[in-house]
Design a protein around this motif. Structure first.
Motif, PDB file in Angstrom:
ATOM      1  N   UNK A   1      28.896  62.232  25.978  1.00  0.00           N
ATOM      2  CA  UNK A   1      27.098  61.538  25.612  1.00  0.00           C
ATOM      3  C   UNK A   1      26.364  62.613  25.050  1.00  0.00           C
ATOM      4  N   UNK A   2      25.562  62.175  24.442  1.00  0.00           N
ATOM      5  CA  UNK A   2      24.929  63.411  23.528  1.00  0.00           C
ATOM      6  C   UNK A   2      23.983  64.309  24.822  1.00  0.00           C
ATOM      7  N   UNK A   3      23.350  65.793  24.291  1.00  0.00           N
ATOM      8  CA  UNK A   3      24.424  66.795  25.034  1.00  0.00           C
ATOM      9  C   UNK A   3      22.748  67.190  25.387  1.00  0.00           C
TER      10      UNK A   3
ATOM     11  N   UNK B   1      18.442  65.326  26.170  1.00  0.00           N
ATOM     12  CA  UNK B   1      18.213  64.371  26.982  1.00  0.00           C
ATOM     13  C   UNK B   1      17.306  63.944  26.552  1.00  0.00           C
ATOM     14  N   UNK B   2      17.197  63.509  25.521  1.00  0.00           N
ATOM     15  CA  UNK B   2      15.888  62.590  24.953  1.00  0.00           C
ATOM     16  C   UNK B   2      17.126  61.175  23.837  1.00  0.00           C
ATOM     17  N   UNK B   3      18.103  61.754  23.774  1.00  0.00           N
ATOM     18  CA  UNK B   3      19.478  60.574  23.803  1.00  0.00           C
ATOM     19  C   UNK B   3      20.005  59.941  24.731  1.00  0.00           C
ATOM     20  N   UNK B   4      20.460  58.967  25.320  1.00  0.00           N
ATOM     21  CA  UNK B   4      21.625  59.182  26.388  1.00  0.00           C
ATOM     22  C   UNK B   4      22.058  57.344  25.928  1.00  0.00           C
ATOM     23  N   UNK B   5      23.104  56.866  26.477  1.00  0.00           N
ATOM     24  CA  UNK B   5      23.653  55.924  26.307  1.00  0.00           C
ATOM     25  C   UNK B   5      24.659  55.245  27.687  1.00  0.00           C
ATOM     26  N   UNK B   6      25.349  54.335  27.871  1.00  0.00           N
ATOM     27  CA  UNK B   6      25.865  54.620  29.052  1.00  0.00           C
ATOM     28  C   UNK B   6      26.597  55.517  29.181  1.00  0.00           C
ATOM     29  N   UNK B   7      27.414  55.449  30.736  1.00  0.00           N
ATOM     30  CA  UNK B   7      28.426  56.288  31.127  1.00  0.00           C
ATOM     31  C   UNK B   7      29.682  56.344  30.692  1.00  0.00           C
ATOM     32  N   UNK B   8      30.200  57.386  30.033  1.00  0.00           N
ATOM     33  CA  UNK B   8      31.462  57.555  29.315  1.00  0.00           C
ATOM     34  C   UNK B   8      32.361  57.092  29.739  1.00  0.00           C
ATOM     35  N   UNK B   9      33.204  55.687  29.548  1.00  0.00           N
ATOM     36  CA  UNK B   9      34.128  55.144  29.895  1.00  0.00           C
ATOM     37  C   UNK B   9      35.562  54.734  28.698  1.00  0.00           C
ATOM     38  N   UNK B  10      36.939  54.763  28.674  1.00  0.00           N
ATOM     39  CA  UNK B  10      37.716  54.768  27.656  1.00  0.00           C
ATOM     40  C   UNK B  10      37.003  53.596  27.082  1.00  0.00           C
ATOM     41  N   UNK B  11      37.585  53.003  25.350  1.00  0.00           N
ATOM     42  CA  UNK B  11      37.777  52.186  24.604  1.00  0.00           C
ATOM     43  C   UNK B  11      38.839  51.932  24.654  1.00  0.00           C
ATOM     44  N   UNK B  12      39.645  50.719  24.366  1.00  0.00           N
ATOM     45  CA  UNK B  12      40.683  50.334  23.614  1.00  0.00           C
ATOM     46  C   UNK B  12      39.877  49.358  22.726  1.00  0.00           C
ATOM     47  N   UNK B  13      40.393  49.385  21.334  1.00  0.00           N
ATOM     48  CA  UNK B  13      40.257  48.085  20.111  1.00  0.00           C
ATOM     49  C   UNK B  13      40.964  48.044  20.196  1.00  0.00           C
ATOM     50  N   UNK B  14      41.067  46.718  19.541  1.00  0.00           N
ATOM     51  CA  UNK B  14      42.754  46.121  19.301  1.00  0.00           C
ATOM     52  C   UNK B  14      42.127  45.955  17.465  1.00  0.00           C
ATOM     53  N   UNK B  15      43.165  45.469  16.522  1.00  0.00           N
ATOM     54  CA  UNK B  15      42.920  45.037  15.427  1.00  0.00           C
ATOM     55  C   UNK B  15      41.202  44.319  15.294  1.00  0.00           C
ATOM     56  N   UNK B  16      41.190  45.118  14.502  1.00  0.00           N
ATOM     57  CA  UNK B  16      39.355  43.864  13.863  1.00  0.00           C
ATOM     58  C   UNK B  16      38.418  43.777  14.364  1.00  0.00           C
TER      59      UNK B  16
ATOM     60  N   UNK C   1      27.250  62.352  19.405  1.00  0.00           N
ATOM     61  CA  UNK C   1      27.673  61.348  19.652  1.00  0.00           C
ATOM     62  C   UNK C   1      28.988  61.605  19.382  1.00  0.00           C
ATOM     63  N   UNK C   2      30.059  62.483  20.059  1.00  0.00           N
ATOM     64  CA  UNK C   2      30.997  62.605  20.042  1.00  0.00           C
ATOM     65  C   UNK C   2      32.447  62.359  20.257  1.00  0.00           C
ATOM     66  N   UNK C   3      33.195  61.395  19.514  1.00  0.00           N
ATOM     67  CA  UNK C   3      34.455  61.016  19.833  1.00  0.00           C
ATOM     68  C   UNK C   3      36.354  61.023  19.822  1.00  0.00           C
ATOM     69  N   UNK C   4      36.329  60.814  20.675  1.00  0.00           N
ATOM     70  CA  UNK C   4      37.883  61.142  20.892  1.00  0.00           C
ATOM     71  C   UNK C   4      38.773  60.812  20.784  1.00  0.00           C
ATOM     72  N   UNK C   5      39.959  60.949  20.060  1.00  0.00           N
ATOM     73  CA  UNK C   5      41.172  59.982  19.552  1.00  0.00           C
ATOM     74  C   UNK C   5      42.470  61.196  20.586  1.00  0.00           C
ATOM     75  N   UNK C   6      43.700  61.136  19.894  1.00  0.00           N
ATOM     76  CA  UNK C   6      44.433  61.694  20.056  1.00  0.00           C
ATOM     77  C   UNK C   6      45.113  62.173  18.503  1.00  0.00           C
ATOM     78  N   UNK C   7      44.244  62.269  17.551  1.00  0.00           N
ATOM     79  CA  UNK C   7      44.500  62.613  16.041  1.00  0.00           C
ATOM     80  C   UNK C   7      43.090  63.865  16.477  1.00  0.00           C
ATOM     81  N   UNK C   8      42.487  63.833  16.760  1.00  0.00           N
ATOM     82  CA  UNK C   8      41.339  64.139  16.278  1.00  0.00           C
ATOM     83  C   UNK C   8      39.768  64.255  17.131  1.00  0.00           C
ATOM     84  N   UNK C   9      38.481  64.872  17.040  1.00  0.00           N
ATOM     85  CA  UNK C   9      37.382  64.512  17.529  1.00  0.00           C
ATOM     86  C   UNK C   9      37.121  64.452  15.930  1.00  0.00           C
TER      87      UNK C   9
END
Length: 1750
Positions: free
Chosen positions: A78-80, A82-97, A118-126
């Motif tokens: 989540x954003x660091x 308090x002025x920006x916030x979103x839903x609680x972080x949870x793993x995201x799985x996206x199929x092709x397309x 907003x920081x996103x993290x993958x196995x290859x990096x961030x």
């Protein structure tokens, strides 16, 4: 044009074509967010919040999309803040397309800007997405740079660019734009997201590059600014007017002209021609076209519809001009000015044209019908022609219906260049003679008159036949006033003598006594004058009328009813003094008739007639012409005529009648017509008549009657005033007016048609009297610039004719001013409205200011002999005469060195500081200095060329005179340039020679690009050649001499290397030919290499090239080459194809002072002699043909290479007691030793011819020469006379070819030649330094000198020189060893050290000492220094030891060659020998070496591949004995000439004290070897007595004689005795010598020889001491014992002194001292070479402290 906008990247949709100031709203759907792809996830890089409010939440969605082909897994933080916030972080799985929407909520708490991520993290990096909330702010977006199209000065260009509001607020903007730019709109308002197009307008006034910044202010309370860079280029336009070839007569095609000539144009037509205005610039050029302004208003015959336009860049504008002339014969001129924008450029276009009309003429001007009977008719033809190409309207003014004369076509149209035959019919109605003068009217041409006459006879009346001569006599008699008398009265007067007949037959009054004017003659009047001055239309008449009728014209008007028409009373008056009869011609079918038809009228009386009009129908038009003839009644019968000259023709009377029968309510016929009438009368001078014609065509089907009311416009005469026109016919009118002044007058002529007032046409005309108006340029003022006294200044001055008439002008200059002022042309014709530029010349004759006056008189062009009235105009001329001088900016100009034959250009700047322009003429004087013949160079052509020897320099200006210098000799040139001011009396060099003034001086030195051969060395097969022999073989001295000579013109046929020949053997353009002899070598040997060092000793760069024949041949097609070759061409082709001769490099460039080595080689691949002509070409310099030649012999051939078949001995003075020995060299070029023998038969014959005197003596008639070396044959040339001797001597080669050599020698008289004897000049002591640049490949050492010339030296002396051997290698040590070729040279030459080792970079001094052999001789010794690389020698010794050890082992080894001793694998020997059996155990530990064989590898020629393979196979089986390394041979030539002491002392007296005479020399100094002794004994019997003596005996005799002679020379008592003997009384023997010469010679010997040859007294200081002691011990003493002791001591000292003197006289003592000094000097030089002693340092003086004892 398109404009380029640079700067911020804009959305493509923003570039729309909108109007200026148009505002639009951008679509929000098209404003896409910038997205990025991170490891397959597509997401927006930034998420922005705009327009937010406090206390409210704003949600934006972040979309993540999988664009990868695999399923992606990721998580986020989540954003660091308090002025920006979103839903609680949870793993995201996206199929092709697939996509995922992540809501992001923004909740602000205060009014400021926020930023998070907003920081996103993958196995290859961030990766992260930026979250940004911004406050609303104004912001405008537009390009950073706008480039406007190129624009002409004073023109306008524009472009547009978009301005977009990318902020969040409504923004107001305003522009601040510098001139010459401005914006449209310059201010405005933009809503958020809106855009408007702003136009930039560029209107420059100066041609330059514009790069300015325009400022845009925008925003609310806080103004912001942003700049845009405006770039534009303004240029001046350049317009030129071009008239095409067809439209400019006599103008060359392709050239710009500004005169448009229409030529001759038919009257009334319109011609259109075009001119092209070319724009030579790269900008569009607007322009306007204006007509020249005239002081008077006039009708323009030239017109142009275009008043302004734009000429495109590099394009053209077509300008159409029309010409519509109105007056025949008028020349029209007008001027149009093409003015570019801003009036920067004005081009005047002159248009000229003329008007042509018809040229109608009658083939005859009278038609004679002779006579016919009454009731008959006769027809004749009358031809009328139009020679012009303009159609002509003609009309004969006669009504054929009511006349006895009629024409079939009284009116019509004559096409261009046609002839028509008209039929004229004569139908008489009364028996009288008829004559009528009929006028032929032509439109646009003056009328013509024709006479119709004939006679009618009846049965009763037979009047005299009227003939052409009667008409001629009648006109003459009319002028003389005799026709008013009837013929009967004239006959009586003729009888009475009151009248006479002239030579033409006409009557005349008798002349009065004593004098009278000659009788008047008839002259043909002008047709127009005759037409108008008839006494009816005008009050004036050419001649008074004989019979008149009144009225001449009458209009009956409306004649209704028909039967009540009143007749017209007609009055005919007889003005003659005779009775006349009037007979009217009846017109059958005409409504008009005269009553009575015939009536007699008494003299000076009148008679009344009635004209009856009897119309036949109502509502018709009637018109007719009544014709009547009046004649003297006495002419009714021919019998009444006594004199033929008194016959008078009849007079024709005509009356024009009109009438109509229209009823009052009826409308007259509507006339259908075409009227061609000019708008203005032709120009005429005031108080003169001017005429024009008018054409009325009846295009209808009914008759047209016309009448002109003369009273309505009395200023214009019209003829005819009334008449009728038949259907399809036409009427030609002539109008005349008489302008009285130059004021334009308007005339309105009412022309009534068909007798109806409603059909009245008002004809408007203008007329104006043309004054003599001349326009002078500059209000009559002409100003000249100040002019040099005696010179002319020319100015163009324009005068213009401002009238419609041509005028003649004439300039009048006061007689006193005629020498100062002149004009051309002085007179001429100015066409209407033409401007003429005239050349005025002002020539002051003194230094003052001038105010002059000239008059121009103008008059009308008139054919009258009386000079017409003229008008004068004054011209005021102002000028000044001054003096002036010319100077050069640089009075001395040095061009430096210039190549001979080449040219160098420069500019001389001439300055004129005065206020007047100066015309000058330049002259050049040339002076050549240097080593030349002054008389020869005095006739040389001028080597300096002036581009312009004449010129003009404006006031306070400078001029550049281009000068080209082309020196023809290698000398120093000095050119003195002088100038003279050109005047009309001094126009060339001859006339201005006395007035020439010095201007400047130019100097230059002619040089050749030349070089010299500084050094040469050989290698390869020629390594054994000495330096001197090499220079002779290659003729290098001759080559250097050729290079120093002056150039010949043929050598500069091709200045640079050029392929100019089409044949294989190119032509030769040089007289310089010499041989490059490569010598000889056996076949298969290594190539002969010769290195030449080219040195540029000049001051200019040198480009040189060795050109083989193939380098001079042009490349031609195969079909063009000759297929048949000569043997010579085939020989050259073989040499060039096999590259037997080569030069590397073949060309190069040498800068001044630079040196370069060139390698020449000759390959010995084919047996025979090779010849190849090679051209040595120096660019812009010498061209020398070098004949390359080389010989290749067989391996076993014995061959001596003779460089030439002639040999020249050094000239010898006659009477020389000891002629020197001279050498002739023989080179063994083969691989075998050569034995030679000289055949002496011709030498013996020469000796017999010269009284048994051996002129030529061969000392070594036979000998042997080792291969590759040079042998010498010693000769003595001893001439008897001062002449040339020559002898042909055969030299036989044992086993080879013999040669016949011609030896030549010259004897000279020393008394004649004097001290300039060649023998004393040739051998001057000198050394020739060697060059480190001239090295062969692999050379590791060099000599400091390559040649030493010791000069002339006496016998019994030693001459020494120091030579350094330098190791030029940086890492390898070298071993050297000096080799002397012959035993004789070893005896006379000593070298120390003879061998040694030189370390890298080290130098070894070598002392060369020459001791002459005791006889006069020429020495030419070739010292060879063999240089080895020390490493190669060590390796050779190591290899040699291994080979010798192997040889000893093989002496006890053997090989078993059975093949079936075992089956194991046989090892291979290292050297590749056969495999050995394994059962031999002693071979397992030690392999057998290959057999030892002395088999040196021969040097095979290139290309013999098979033989080389065989040798390689053989070499693989044997172990060849190692060969020693080949040394590098360094040659040092030592030359000298030795003299006997007597000859040297007599020839070189001043040089004699410089040499030390050695006191002992070996016996071999006189007898070199046995062979020589035997040769001499065979020739001279005097030596036979010494043949049996041993060497010891000869040595003893020599020492004794030497001691005796030296003792006598050093004994002063002996000298005194000899001197006293000369003073004694004359004995017998003294008669044989001169006393003065003897004393002089004795004194010279005493002053030189004893003091120098004997040991110096300074070397023996003890002698003086002994003498002092002796003098001190001679004091008297009475003691006898002491005296005895003293005497014994004296005797002892005397004995010691004598012993010392005897020791000092011994040769060994002198040699010891000389050796000591020599060693001392050598040590000093060696230390100096090593840097231990500095010989050039200044001496230091050391002051010692004072001695304490003193």
């Amino acid at each position: 044009m398109l404009a380029q906008a640079h700067g911020e990247p804009q959305n493509s949709d923003s570039f729309r074509k909108l109007c200026c100031g148009c505002v639009r709203k951008l679509s929000t759907r098209k404003a896409k967010k910038k997205k990025g792809v991170f490891w397959g996830i597509e997401v927006a890089e930034t998420l922005r919040w705009r327009g937010w409010e406090l206390g409210k939440e704003m949600i934006k969605h972040l979309i993540l999309k999988n664009v990868h082909e695999k399923t992606q897994k990721l998580s986020y933080r989540c954003p660091s803040t308090r002025f920006f916030f979103t839903v609680f972080p949870q793993p995201i799985t996206l199929s092709p397309g697939m996509s995922l929407t992540l809501p992001i909520v923004f909740r602000p708490t205060e009014k400021r800007e926020y930023e998070d991520s907003v920081c996103f993290k993958k196995a290859e990096g961030e990766f992260s997405v930026t979250l940004r909330a911004t406050l609303p702010h104004p912001c405008l977006s537009f390009p950073a740079t706008v480039q406007l199209p190129i624009c002409a000065v004073y023109n306008v260009t524009e472009t547009t660019f978009p301005v977009r509001n990318i902020g969040d607020l409504v923004t107001v903007f305003a522009w601040e734009t510098p001139s010459p730019f401005y914006m449209i709109p310059d201010c405005g308002m933009l809503n958020p997201g809106a855009e408007c197009m702003v136009k930039v307008v560029f209107q420059p006034k100066v041609a330059m590059v514009y790069d300015v910044a325009a400022t845009c202010w925008f925003g609310g309370e806080e103004k912001q600014k942003r700049t845009i860079q405006l770039k534009a280029l303004a240029k001046y336009p350049y317009l030129r007017v071009s008239v095409t070839e067809e439209e400019a007569e006599g103008i060359q095609a392709g050239k710009f002209r500004d005169v448009l000539c229409f030529g001759s144009v038919p009257v009334g037509t319109t011609v259109e021609k075009c001119v092209e205005i070319f724009n030579m610039s790269v900008v569009d050029a607007p322009c306007r076209i204006e007509r020249a302004k005239d002081p008077l208003v006039r009708d323009h015959v030239f017109s142009c519809d275009v008043s302004h336009g734009v000429v495109p860049a590099k394009g053209k504008l077509v300008l159409c001009i029309r010409f519509q002339p109105q007056t025949v014969g008028e020349h029209s001129t007008d001027y149009f000015t093409i003015i570019s924008a801003g009036c920067l450029l004005q081009t005047v276009l002159k248009v000229v044209g003329s008007c042509k009309g018809p040229l109608v003429s009658l083939h005859q001007y009278s038609v004679d019908f002779d006579w016919i009977n009454l009731g008959e008719s006769l027809m004749e033809t009358l031809k009328i022609s139009n020679i012009s190409d303009v159609p002509a309207y003609y009309q004969f003014d006669i009504d054929g219906r009511g006349s006895v004369f009629s024409l079939d076509r009284p009116c019509g149209v004559l096409e261009g260049t046609t002839t028509v035959a008209l039929k004229v019919t004569f139908r008489p109605t009364h028996p009288i003679s008829y004559h009528r003068r009929v006028v032929c009217l032509v439109h646009h041409q003056e009328p013509m008159y024709v006479d119709f006459f004939g006679t009618c006879h009846s049965d009763i009346a037979k009047p005299a036949i009227l003939q052409a001569r009667h008409l001629s006599w009648y006109r003459t008699n009319t002028v003389r006033g005799l026709t008013f008398y009837p013929p009967d009265i004239l006959s009586v007067m003729l009888k009475d003598g009151k009248l006479q007949m002239d030579e033409k037959g006409a009557l005349m009054l008798p002349p009065e006594i004593p004098q009278d004017k000659p009788p008047k003659e008839y002259f043909e009047a002008n047709s127009m004058t005759e037409y108008f001055y008839d006494g009816v239309s005008s009050d004036l008449a050419l001649f008074p009328p004989h019979v008149s009728v009144s009225p001449r014209e009458y209009d009956f008007g409306c004649c209704v009813p028909l039967h009540k028409v009143e007749p017209l009373p007609l009055c005919v008056t007889n003005h003659t003094k005779g009775k006349i009869t009037v007979a009217w011609t009846p017109s059958h079918g005409s409504a008009f008739r005269v009553s009575p038809e015939i009536c007699d009228i008494p003299p000076l009386k009148s008679s009344a007639f009635r004209v009856l009009f009897q119309p036949a129908q109502l509502n018709s038009l009637y018109a007719a012409e009544l014709e009547g003839f009046a004649f003297y009644k006495v002419l009714r019968h021919y019998s009444n005529i006594e004199e033929d000259a008194t016959i008078c023709p009849s007079w024709c009377l005509t009356v024009r009648l009109r009438a109509h029968t229209y009823e009052a309510e009826r409308e007259h016929f509507i006339p259908q017509y075409i009227l061609d009438v000019p708008k203005v009368f032709p120009p005429a001078a005031p108080n003169t008549d001017t005429y024009c014609s008018m054409l009325l065509l009846n295009t209808g089907t009914s008759l047209i009657t016309f009448s002109v009311n003369q009273a309505a416009c009395p200023s214009v005469l019209v003829k005819p005033c009334s008449g009728h026109i038949i259907p399809g016919g036409h009427q030609i009118f002539f109008l005349s007016t008489h302008p009285v002044n130059t004021i334009s007058q308007h005339h309105v002529l009412p022309l009534q048609l068909n007798s109806y007032p409603g059909y009245t046409k008002e004809i408007a005309l203008r007329s104006c009297g043309e004054s003599l108006l001349l326009l002078l340029e500059g209000d009559g003022n002409l100003y000249f610039k100040p002019a040099y006294i005696g010179t002319s200044s020319t100015r163009m001055y324009t005068i213009k004719n401002c009238t419609r008439l041509p005028m003649v002008f004439t300039w009048k200059i006061h007689q006193s001013d005629s020498k100062i002022l002149s004009v051309s042309p002085t007179a001429g014709i100015l066409q209407p409205y033409e401007a003429m530029a005239q050349a005025w010349t002002f020539t002051p004759d003194k230094e003052t200011k001038y105010l002059l006056r000239a008059m121009v008189f103008v008059r009308r062009k008139s054919p009258d002999p009386v000079s017409p009235k003229s008008v004068g105009y004054a011209l005021r001329i102002v000028g000044e005469g001054v003096l002036g001088t010319i100077r050069a900016q640089k009075e001395h100009l040095d061009l430096g060195n210039v190549l001979v034959g080449d040219l160098q250009s420069c500019s001389v700047v001439l300055l004129n500081d005065g206020i007047c322009s100066l015309k000058y003429i330049l002259s050049v004087e040339q002076q050549i200095t240097g080593p030349c013949d002054p008389e020869e160079v005095r006739s040389d052509p001028l080597a300096l060329e002036l581009e312009q020897a004449r010129g003009m320099i404006p006031a306070r200006s400078k001029a550049f005179v281009q000068i080209t210098v082309r020196p023809a000799r290698r000398l120093h040139y000095t050119w003195s340039i002088k100038y003279a001011i050109c005047t009309p009396t001094a126009t060339d060099l001859a006339s201005t020679k006395e007035e020439q003034q010095p201007l400047c001086c130019i100097v230059a030195t002619g040089v050749y690009p030349t070089f010299c051969i500084a050094d040469a060395c050989s290698a390869g097969s020629a390594s054994g050649l000495s330096k001197l022999h090499l220079w002779r073989l290659f003729s290098l001295d001759t080559l250097n001499e050729y290079l120093e000579r002056d150039l010949t013109p043929s050598e500069l046929t091709y200045r640079v290397p050029t392929r100019h020949s089409t044949c294989l053997i190119p032509p030769v353009y040089t007289p310089h030919l010499l041989d490059f002899n490569f010598g000889a070598a056996p076949i298969g040997s290594e190539p002969t290499l010769v290195m030449l060092l080219l040195a540029n000793k000049g001051v200019v760069p040198v480009e040189w090239a060795f050109l083989f024949p193939s380098d001079q041949k042009m490349d031609v097609e195969h079909w063009a080459e000759d297929a048949e070759f000569s043997p010579h061409e085939l020989h050259q082709m073989r040499i060039q194809d096999n590259q037997l001769f080569s030069v590397s490099p073949k060309s190069g460039k040498l800068l001044p002072g630079q040196e370069e080595s060139v390698q020449l080689s000759h390959r010995h691949d084919f047996i025979g002699t090779d010849h190849l002509p090679v051209l040595l070409k120096v660019s812009y310099g010498h061209e020398i043909l070098l004949n390359f030649s080389g010989v290749t012999v067989e391996q076993d051939q014995r061959y001596i290479h003779f460089a030439s078949t002639k040999h020249f001995f050094t000239p010898i003075a006659i009477g020389t007691s000891h002629p020197p020995t001279q050498l002739y060299e023989l080179y063994n070029g083969g691989a075998m030793p050569v034995m030679f023998e000289v055949q002496l038969d011709n030498i013996v014959r020469i000796q017999e011819e010269n009284f048994q005197h051996p002129v030529f003596a061969c000392l070594t008639p036979r000998g042997e020469i080792p291969p590759g070396t040079t042998g010498h044959i010693e000769w003595i040339f001893s001439p008897l006379e001062a002449r040339m001797y020559l002898v042909d001597v055969p030299i036989h080669i044992l086993g080879g070819e013999s040669a016949l050599i011609t030896f030549q020698g010259i004897g000279y008289d020393l008394n004649t030649v004097g001290d300039t004897a060649t023998s004393s000049q040739v051998f001057s002591p000198s050394v020739f330094p060697g060059s480190t640049k001239l090295t062969v490949p692999g050379q590791a050492a060099t000599l400091s000198h390559h040649r030493i010339c010791l000069g002339n030296i006496p016998d019994c002396t030693k001459a020494s020189r120091l030579v350094f051997l330098n190791n030029i290698s940086e890492s390898k040590a070298v071993v050297f060893a000096w080799q002397i070729s012959t035993c004789k040279d070893k005896r006379v030459l000593q070298i120390a050290p003879e061998s040694g080792v030189v370390q890298p970079g080290e130098s070894i001094p070598c002392f060369i000492a020459l001791r002459p052999s005791g006889s006069a001789s020429f020495y030419s010794i070739d010292l060879v220094c063999e240089v080895y690389i020390q490493e190669s020698l060590v390796q050779y010794e190591r290899d040699l030891q291994e080979w010798e050890g192997a040889k000893e082992r093989q002496a006890v080894e053997f090989t078993i060659t059975e093949k079936d001793l075992g089956t194991k694998k046989k090892p291979k020997s290292p050297a590749g020998v056969k495999k050995q059996p394994s059962t031999c155990h002693f071979f397992l530990s030690q392999q057998t070496l290959p057999p030892i064989k002395n088999h040196p590898m021969p040097n095979l020629p290139a290309g013999h591949f098979q033989r080389r393979l065989l040798l390689d196979k053989e070499a693989s089986r044997v172990w060849v004995k190692p060969e020693p390394p080949k040394p590098i041979l360094l040659h040092l030539g030592v030359t000298a000439r030795s003299y006997s002491i007597e000859d040297f002392y007599s020839n070189f007296t001043s040089e004699f004290p410089k040499y030390f005479l050695s006191r002992d020399w070996p016996l071999e100094s006189k007898f070199v070897d046995g062979s020589r002794d035997r040769d001499r004994m065979d020739m001279d019997p005097k030596w036979l007595s010494l043949a049996a003596a041993s060497k010891q005996e000869l040595q003893t005799v020599t020492d004794i004689l030497t001691g005796v002679i030296r003792g006598l020379l050093e004994n002063t008592q002996f000298h005194d005795a000899v001197r006293r003997s000369l003073d004694e009384p004359i004995p017998y023997f003294s008669q044989f010598r001169c006393e003065e010469s003897a004393e002089l010679r004795d004194r010279r010997q005493c002053s030189t020889v004893p003091s120098r040859v004997s040991a110096s007294p300074d070397l023996y200081p003890e002698k003086d001491g002994e003498r002092k002691e002796t003098r001190q011990e001679t004091s008297p003493n009475n003691d006898l014992l002491e005296s005895w002791e003293r005497m014994s001591e004296i005797l002892h000292h005397e004995q010691l002194r004598e012993q010392k003197e005897m020791m000092s006289r011994q040769p060994a003592f002198g040699n010891l001292v000389e050796l000591l000094l020599e060693n001392t000097l050598q040590n000093i030089l060696i230390e100096a070479s090593r840097g231990e002693v500095v010989l050039t340092a200044r001496p230091r003086v050391i002051a010692l402290p004072p001695s304490p004892s003193r």
